[in-house]
Design a protein around this motif. Structure first.
Motif, PDB file in Angstrom:
ATOM      1  N   VAL A   1     -17.239  -5.269 -41.732  1.00 31.71           N
ATOM      2  CA  VAL A   1     -17.591  -3.853 -41.125  1.00 31.71           C
ATOM      3  C   VAL A   1     -17.207  -2.627 -41.512  1.00 31.71           C
ATOM      4  CG1 VAL A   1     -16.075  -2.832 -38.952  1.00 31.71           C
ATOM      5  CG2 VAL A   1     -16.013  -5.347 -39.084  1.00 31.71           C
ATOM      6  N   TYR A   2     -18.066  -1.856 -41.275  1.00 31.12           N
ATOM      7  CA  TYR A   2     -18.183  -0.468 -41.976  1.00 31.12           C
ATOM      8  C   TYR A   2     -17.997   0.729 -41.013  1.00 31.12           C
ATOM      9  CZ  TYR A   2     -19.382   3.288 -45.478  1.00 31.12           C
ATOM     10  OH  TYR A   2     -19.479   4.215 -46.194  1.00 31.12           O
ATOM     11  N   VAL A   3     -17.004   1.365 -41.262  1.00 31.26           N
ATOM     12  CA  VAL A   3     -16.657   2.287 -40.388  1.00 31.26           C
ATOM     13  C   VAL A   3     -16.615   3.625 -41.012  1.00 31.26           C
ATOM     14  CG1 VAL A   3     -15.042   3.140 -38.497  1.00 31.26           C
ATOM     15  CG2 VAL A   3     -14.977   1.011 -39.112  1.00 31.26           C
ATOM     16  N   CYS A   4     -17.656   4.637 -40.593  1.00 32.37           N
ATOM     17  CA  CYS A   4     -17.680   5.895 -41.178  1.00 32.37           C
ATOM     18  C   CYS A   4     -16.069   6.579 -41.388  1.00 32.37           C
ATOM     19  CB  CYS A   4     -18.744   6.797 -40.664  1.00 32.37           C
ATOM     20  SG  CYS A   4     -20.357   6.181 -41.188  1.00 32.37           S
ATOM     21  N   GLY A   5     -15.973   6.958 -42.587  1.00 31.58           N
ATOM     22  CA  GLY A   5     -14.563   7.896 -42.699  1.00 31.58           C
ATOM     23  C   GLY A   5     -14.554   9.214 -42.485  1.00 31.58           C
TER      24      GLY A   5
ATOM     25  N   ARG B   1     -13.913   1.449 -45.068  1.00 34.69           N
ATOM     26  CA  ARG B   1     -13.953   2.895 -44.300  1.00 34.69           C
ATOM     27  C   ARG B   1     -14.023   3.736 -45.614  1.00 34.69           C
ATOM     28  NH1 ARG B   1      -8.919   3.055 -41.467  1.00 34.69           N
ATOM     29  NH2 ARG B   1      -8.256   3.693 -43.500  1.00 34.69           N
ATOM     30  N   ASN B   2     -15.125   4.364 -45.629  1.00 38.22           N
ATOM     31  CA  ASN B   2     -15.118   5.447 -47.080  1.00 38.22           C
ATOM     32  C   ASN B   2     -14.483   6.885 -46.722  1.00 38.22           C
ATOM     33  OD1 ASN B   2     -17.346   6.223 -44.649  1.00 38.22           O
ATOM     34  ND2 ASN B   2     -17.497   7.990 -46.169  1.00 38.22           N
ATOM     35  N   VAL B   3     -14.508   7.360 -47.867  1.00 38.27           N
ATOM     36  CA  VAL B   3     -13.893   8.856 -48.034  1.00 38.27           C
ATOM     37  C   VAL B   3     -15.018   9.578 -48.372  1.00 38.27           C
ATOM     38  CG1 VAL B   3     -12.027  10.191 -48.914  1.00 38.27           C
ATOM     39  CG2 VAL B   3     -11.572   7.961 -48.605  1.00 38.27           C
TER      40      VAL B   3
ATOM     41  N   GLU C   1     -24.675   8.563 -49.455  1.00 41.30           N
ATOM     42  CA  GLU C   1     -23.091   8.060 -49.829  1.00 41.30           C
ATOM     43  C   GLU C   1     -22.925   6.669 -48.916  1.00 41.30           C
ATOM     44  OE1 GLU C   1     -20.510  11.295 -49.219  1.00 41.30           O
ATOM     45  OE2 GLU C   1     -21.407  12.214 -50.850  1.00 41.30           O
ATOM     46  N   CYS C   2     -22.986   7.004 -47.509  1.00 40.27           N
ATOM     47  CA  CYS C   2     -22.405   5.592 -47.037  1.00 40.27           C
ATOM     48  C   CYS C   2     -23.186   4.375 -47.242  1.00 40.27           C
ATOM     49  CB  CYS C   2     -22.541   6.280 -45.543  1.00 40.27           C
ATOM     50  SG  CYS C   2     -20.841   6.982 -44.901  1.00 40.27           S
ATOM     51  N   SER C   3     -24.807   4.638 -47.186  1.00 40.85           N
ATOM     52  CA  SER C   3     -25.540   3.457 -47.624  1.00 40.85           C
ATOM     53  C   SER C   3     -25.168   2.770 -48.821  1.00 40.85           C
ATOM     54  CB  SER C   3     -26.941   3.850 -47.676  1.00 40.85           C
ATOM     55  OG  SER C   3     -27.470   4.080 -46.540  1.00 40.85           O
TER      56      SER C   3
ATOM     57  N   PRO D   1     -28.188  12.680 -37.170  1.00 40.04           N
ATOM     58  CA  PRO D   1     -28.957  11.941 -38.221  1.00 40.04           C
ATOM     59  C   PRO D   1     -28.324  10.819 -38.878  1.00 40.04           C
ATOM     60  CG  PRO D   1     -28.385  14.076 -39.064  1.00 40.04           C
ATOM     61  CD  PRO D   1     -27.647  14.073 -37.783  1.00 40.04           C
ATOM     62  N   HIS D   2     -27.044  10.835 -38.981  1.00 40.24           N
ATOM     63  CA  HIS D   2     -26.382   9.932 -40.212  1.00 40.24           C
ATOM     64  C   HIS D   2     -26.729   8.587 -40.167  1.00 40.24           C
ATOM     65  CE1 HIS D   2     -23.559   9.139 -43.547  1.00 40.24           C
ATOM     66  NE2 HIS D   2     -22.801   8.581 -42.483  1.00 40.24           N
ATOM     67  N   HIS D   3     -26.614   8.121 -38.942  1.00 44.75           N
ATOM     68  CA  HIS D   3     -26.815   6.483 -39.030  1.00 44.75           C
ATOM     69  C   HIS D   3     -28.184   6.132 -38.906  1.00 44.75           C
ATOM     70  CE1 HIS D   3     -22.270   5.641 -37.699  1.00 44.75           C
ATOM     71  NE2 HIS D   3     -22.607   5.855 -38.926  1.00 44.75           N
ATOM     72  N   GLU D   4     -29.089   6.926 -38.300  1.00 42.45           N
ATOM     73  CA  GLU D   4     -30.560   7.004 -38.334  1.00 42.45           C
ATOM     74  C   GLU D   4     -30.850   6.808 -39.766  1.00 42.45           C
ATOM     75  OE1 GLU D   4     -32.539   6.668 -35.146  1.00 42.45           O
ATOM     76  OE2 GLU D   4     -33.591   5.382 -36.640  1.00 42.45           O
ATOM     77  N   CYS D   5     -30.323   7.762 -40.677  1.00 44.43           N
ATOM     78  CA  CYS D   5     -31.019   7.949 -42.174  1.00 44.43           C
ATOM     79  C   CYS D   5     -30.323   6.808 -42.944  1.00 44.43           C
ATOM     80  CB  CYS D   5     -30.620   9.375 -42.495  1.00 44.43           C
ATOM     81  SG  CYS D   5     -31.280  10.954 -41.604  1.00 44.43           S
ATOM     82  N   GLU D   6     -29.061   6.668 -42.553  1.00 45.04           N
ATOM     83  CA  GLU D   6     -28.504   5.455 -43.558  1.00 45.04           C
ATOM     84  C   GLU D   6     -29.500   4.231 -43.359  1.00 45.04           C
ATOM     85  OE1 GLU D   6     -24.428   3.930 -42.996  1.00 45.04           O
ATOM     86  OE2 GLU D   6     -23.990   5.885 -42.575  1.00 45.04           O
ATOM     87  N   ALA D   7     -29.797   3.769 -42.108  1.00 44.13           N
ATOM     88  CA  ALA D   7     -30.358   2.639 -41.607  1.00 44.13           C
ATOM     89  C   ALA D   7     -31.704   2.575 -42.363  1.00 44.13           C
ATOM     90  CB  ALA D   7     -30.539   2.523 -40.240  1.00 44.13           C
TER      91      ALA D   7
HETATM   92 ZN   LIG Z   1     -21.338   7.341 -42.942  1.00 43.66          ZN
END
Ligand SMILES: [Zn+2]
Length: 396
Positions: free
Chosen positions: A24-28, A64-66, A210-212, A235-241
């Motif tokens: 599980v990855y939750v954006c921090g 969960r990232n920082v 960063e998140c990817s 845009p964050h998750h669309e761009c990550e994917a």
């Molecule tokens: Zn993120």
């Protein structure tokens, strides 16, 4: 019947059937300001999903990232006249204190952006090798024209994507971009900003990469469940994917979960309006378990308005639960446990689960039934919702 959760990509509630170990990855958070109720609602949602997955026997690895370097923390540190890492460390301490108070499960891993620069550089290099990047004046962009699936996560058309990009940290008017939806992978740093050496020149990463990079480094190239607040869809998750899949050739996340926004008494909660409800202030006034119970009145996918009086109902519910847990007998708690589990499996129907434990507590207090496992059963059912009732729990 296992768990069923709404998936943003498929647009419906679908079975969520991961293997024994669930990634599980939750954006921090970007640690530059205090935790507010919107953060709490998002992390509570994932906490409840994780508790139920563990109850079903899964091992859950939640990352969960920082985001300790990005376009919002650097100006704030500049404004305060302190080093951005000092600001990040200070705010992360407060964030952890808030999460611990709310009994939110700690992350399995909590990578920082500044500690993951090498992973970001190697991911951008893969994108470059696959022909998905271009460089202008030291800034490396992702070229969305090379990725036909761009937009498939949200299903937005180009006009919607352009609007959201402008509102949420993108820069569709940047004349250097070939397409308004292209986004930064790597950029030169301003003179007072941190800078790292890279094959694309000195600078710092864009937000999305960063998140990817942190997700792939910690959990592998395909993640079971990925999400965050629903303002992160685009845009964050669309761009990550897009960039993750363009680099690896694999599905990035099997399931996307997004949590609605919390407003305050009729107005959008925002820093500029000065009406953020901070967890730190709320928990000074109220038992954090009541804050959890209060948030659980709302379904996670629906945004809602917080009204200060809502906590009063939750306090009464908590009092009933704590009182009932001291009783020696009551009704058979098995149906309540079953109801709570079924409600959580039904796309995290927290209101139904909350009402079920409240009903059992009321029946125990009313003297209904003579089952001696009523109180421990109530504590177990409340525990599925992360509400500790301070009774010793028997082995179940
Ligand atoms: Zn993120």
């Amino acid at each position: 019947m296992g768990m069923r959760l709404y998936d943003t990509v498929r647009g419906e509630v679908v079975p969520f059937e991961p293997g024994p170990t669930v990634s599980v990855y939750v954006c921090g958070i970007t640690p530059y300001d205090a935790t507010h109720l919107g953060h709490a609602f998002t992390y509570l949602t994932f906490d409840l999903a994780i508790r139920r997955l563990e109850d079903l026997g899964h091992e859950v690895r939640m990352v969960r990232n920082v985001t300790d370097v990005d376009d919002s923390i650097l100006p704030k540190a500049r404004e305060l006249g302190i080093d951005f890492l000092e600001l990040a460390a200070r705010e992360m301490d407060l964030f952890h204190a808030d999460l611990t108070a709310l009994d939110l499960r700690p992350a399995w891993s909590e990578p920082t952006a500044t500690g993951s620069i090498d992973a970001m550089i190697s991911l951008i290099s893969r994108l470059e090798a696959n022909g998905h990047t271009y460089e202008v004046d030291g800034t490396t962009f992702f070229d969305v024209a090379t990725w036909t699936k761009f937009g498939s996560l949200t299903g937005y058309d180009e006009a919607q994507m352009t609007t959201y990009a402008a509102e949420r940290g993108g820069n569709p008017d940047d004349p250097r971009q070939r397409n308004p939806l292209d986004f930064v992978l790597w950029q030169p740093s301003a003179t007072d900003e941190p800078s790292w050496e890279s094959p694309f020149g000195p600078g710092r990463p864009g937000w999305h990469i960063e998140c990817s990079a942190m997700a792939i480094a910690a959990l592998g190239e395909t993640i079971d469940l990925h999400g965050g607040g629903n303002d992160l869809t685009f845009p964050h998750h669309e761009c990550e994917a897009a960039q993750s899949e363009a680099a690896t050739g694999k599905t990035f996340a099997r399931h996307w979960m997004h949590v609605g926004m919390v407003a305050y008494e009729g107005t959008k909660m925002s820093k500029s309006l000065g009406n953020l409800v901070f967890v730190r202030n709320l928990r000074r006034m109220h038992d954090p378990r009541a804050i959890r119970l209060s948030l659980m009145a709302h379904h996670y996918r629906t945004g809602f308005e917080w009204f200060d009086y809502e906590i009063e109902d939750a306090i009464r519910r908590l009092d009933r639960l704590v009182k009932a847990a001291q009783f020696q007998k009551g009704p058979n708690p098995a149906p309540t446990l079953a109801t709570v589990r079924a409600a959580l499996d039904n796309d995290l129907d927290t209101a139904t689960a909350r009402d079920a434990i409240d009903l059992l507590a009321s029946e125990i207090i009313a003297g209904t039934g003579d089952d001696t496992t009523a109180a421990s059963g109530l504590a177990n059912a409340a525990g599925l919702l992360g509400i500790r009732l301070d009774v010793s729990l028997p082995e179940s």
